[in-house]
Motif scaffolding. Structure first.
Motif, PDB file in Angstrom:
ATOM      1  N   GLU A  26      34.852  39.083  38.020  1.00  0.00           N
ATOM      2  CA  GLU A  26      35.457  38.658  39.223  1.00  0.00           C
ATOM      3  C   GLU A  26      35.518  37.278  39.526  1.00  0.00           C
ATOM      4  O   GLU A  26      34.524  36.548  39.128  1.00  0.00           O
ATOM      5  N   PRO A  27      36.347  36.858  40.084  1.00  0.00           N
ATOM      6  CA  PRO A  27      36.591  35.391  40.439  1.00  0.00           C
ATOM      7  C   PRO A  27      35.918  34.876  41.786  1.00  0.00           C
ATOM      8  O   PRO A  27      35.820  35.812  42.442  1.00  0.00           O
ATOM      9  N   ASN A  28      35.310  33.759  41.551  1.00  0.00           N
ATOM     10  CA  ASN A  28      34.431  33.078  42.761  1.00  0.00           C
ATOM     11  C   ASN A  28      35.441  32.471  43.590  1.00  0.00           C
ATOM     12  O   ASN A  28      35.748  31.273  43.638  1.00  0.00           O
ATOM     13  N   ILE A  29      35.892  33.159  44.619  1.00  0.00           N
ATOM     14  CA  ILE A  29      37.016  32.686  45.477  1.00  0.00           C
ATOM     15  C   ILE A  29      36.275  32.645  47.024  1.00  0.00           C
ATOM     16  O   ILE A  29      37.113  32.152  47.845  1.00  0.00           O
ATOM     17  N   GLU A  30      35.133  33.054  47.143  1.00  0.00           N
ATOM     18  CA  GLU A  30      34.711  33.154  48.610  1.00  0.00           C
ATOM     19  C   GLU A  30      34.605  32.007  49.326  1.00  0.00           C
ATOM     20  O   GLU A  30      34.975  31.898  50.427  1.00  0.00           O
ATOM     21  N   LEU A  31      34.469  30.835  48.566  1.00  0.00           N
ATOM     22  CA  LEU A  31      34.341  29.452  49.196  1.00  0.00           C
ATOM     23  C   LEU A  31      35.965  29.028  49.638  1.00  0.00           C
ATOM     24  O   LEU A  31      35.859  28.826  50.771  1.00  0.00           O
TER      25      LEU A  31
END
Lengths: 426, 100
Positions: free
Chosen positions: A244-249
């Motif tokens: 899963e890509p870390n896109i939360e930021l």
């Protein structure tokens, strides 16, 4: 060069972040570069984690992204254990878990990805392993020294690499996937089927075309029941079902995301929807000239290229063009390289060499043709040959696959002749 | 350090030659009339560099495409961080001598 660019902050010290930092210096940028990582280790390469590091043959210093003293020599400020919790786009600053603020003029988001988690098998469950970081790899390596049997869920690149490493350590290994052959989502069936046979030679039990119906921990080991009712007993389970890509930021900061693949949307210069904020690596979605559409590519090459692109773009320079997609893996005593992809068309494959999967040291090329054009080359223990063909892949040079496949004709001379005739036509 | 007769000019079928001396892998590269000698093992992972791709004075590793300049041993790109060992070469008549 953009002479006004002040300091640069890079979030994430994986391959994309590190290559951006290195490229900024190579291009002559002489102001402050801060590279932050939420891990405690110096920046390192991930490919060896599932291979040499697991098998205990790889040395930690070999996977360092910067040599000893190189960070100091390049004047890159490295901040380990700095987990960014907020990106304030307007005020150009980030904050970490401790409330420690860092300001920037340009920022690169290189936050990568994390393993996709199966809800029934969370990472903190006993005997369950996911692999992304060096910590994960060291924990798994330790576990592998103490167990007899391993169940690997997922027959993609990572699953096969881990299964191969565990088998090399003498463990009893099962690998399960709903797909009917390995690498079903990323490689042609001819390679997948060959790898299937190669798994058998390595002693890996493949249970493909099967989902896991149920799984339970009984005493010290797991019992997995497959859709076909067969049961697998394993001391530990390794889950490798994608990333899963870390896109939360980026999402919280209001940056645009790609609705299709979930990645952070960037243009050809790796610029996000906010000026001065760039993104690179596994977490981004970018139009790729080879594919002709936007794609979230998880590869060493892509992270490297995008890191360099972002660095050039920050300085107002023209980035190098993207290369033909290239992937490599080391598994089952083979170095496997794939150059080019089918791009949604059906390719016909011609083999140079022998496909005997039981060979001690197999060596062959699969030449993926679309009519008389070479679109993909897959090399098993034949990286030098693949490199020879690189300038032909995806070009308009007509190629006779039968000649390329003829082991009686040196590849080098065929390639030379083809290139000479192409130059003549021009 | 010792000078060793490694090969003869006539041994070159192409522009690279894999040699071995007392278990040490040595690569010879021919650039025009000049011969360069380096370690034949990539500094990143075990591979014989002469199985790779040689162009523009640089050898590219067949495994993960680390690239080294064969006259200086310097890493040009790729996953390697450590330079390649290079050795002095002398051609005496047709014999290629390398100082290992």
């Amino acid at each position: 060069m953009n002479a006004h660019l002040g300091n640069v902050l890079i979030i994430g010290a994986g391959h994309a972040g590190a290559s951006a930092a290195r490229e900024l210096r190579r291009l002559g940028y002489d102001r402050q570069i801060t590279l932050v990582s939420d891990e405690s280790h110096l920046p390192y390469e991930r490919p060896a984690l599932s291979k040499g590091i697991l098998q205990g043959t790889g040395q930690l210093d070999k996977i360092a992204l910067f040599g000893p003293d190189e960070l100091a020599a390049l004047d890159i400020t490295f901040r380990p254990d700095y987990r960014v919790t907020e990106l304030d786009v307007k005020r150009r600053r980030v904050c970490d878990t401790r409330g420690d603020w860092l300001s920037f003029d340009a920022c690169l988001i290189a936050t990568g990805g994390r393993p996709r988690v199966l809800p029934t098998l969370p990472p903190d469950a006993k005997g369950v392993h996911y692999l992304r970081t060096l910590e994960d790899a060291l924990r798994l390596r330790d576990a592998l020294t103490r167990v007899q049997s391993v169940l690997v869920v997922g027959a993609g690149y990572l699953g096969l690499e881990v299964a191969s490493s565990a088998a090399a350590l003498g463990r009893q290994v099962h690998i399960v996937d709903t797909a009917s052959h390995p690498l079903s989502r990323s490689a042609p069936m001819i390679l997948g089927q060959w790898l299937h046979q190669r798994c058998s030679k390595a002693g890996i039990q493949t249970m493909l075309g099967n989902g896991i119906a149920s799984i339970s921990l009984e005493g010290d080991h797991y019992i997995a029941t497959l859709d076909n009712h067969s049961k697998i007993f394993a001391d530990i389970i390794i889950i490798a079902v994608g990333q899963e890509p870390n896109i939360e930021l980026a999402k919280a900061a209001g940056l645009s995301l790609d609705a299709l693949n979930g990645g952070i949307l960037v243009d050809a210069l790796c610029t996000t929807s906010e000026t001065g904020i760039y993104a690179a690596g596994d977490c981004v979605s970018q139009r790729h000239p080879w594919y002709g559409n936007r794609i979230r590519l998880e590869s060493w090459q892509s992270a490297n290229e995008q890191g360099c692109t972002a660095a050039a773009a920050m300085l107002g320079l023209h980035p190098a063009p993207r290369g033909v997609p290239w992937f490599w893996t080391d598994m089952l005593d083979c170095n496997i390289q794939i150059l080019g992809t089918a791009r949604g068309t059906v390719l016909s494959y011609t083999t140079r060499g022998s496909l005997v999967a039981e060979a001690e040291r197999p060596k062959f090329l699969l030449l993926g043709m679309e009519n008389d054009r070479l679109v993909q080359v897959i090399a098993v223990n034949a990286g030098g040959d693949l490199r020879l063909l690189r300038n032909l892949v995806g070009t308009d040079t007509p190629v006779d696959a039968r000649i390329l496949a003829d082991e009686g004709i040196p590849l080098k001379s065929t390639v030379r002749e083809l290139q000479a005739s192409t130059n003549e036509r021009r | 350090m010792a000078w060793v007769m490694m090969a003869r000019m006539g041994d070159f079928q192409d522009d690279m030659l894999a040699c071995e001396h007392n278990g040490e892998h040595v690569a010879l590269f021919r650039v025009g009339e000049t011969i360069h000698a380096t370690s034949n093992v990539c500094t990143h992972d075990f591979a014989l560099l002469t199985d790779g791709f040689f162009e523009d004075n640089c050898i590219e590793c067949p495994l993960h495409a680390a690239r080294f300049d064969v006259s200086t041993g310097e890493v040009q790109c790729g996953p390697a961080r450590e330079n390649l060992a290079v050795y002095p070469v002398e051609v005496r008549d047709e014999e290629i001598w390398v100082d290992l």
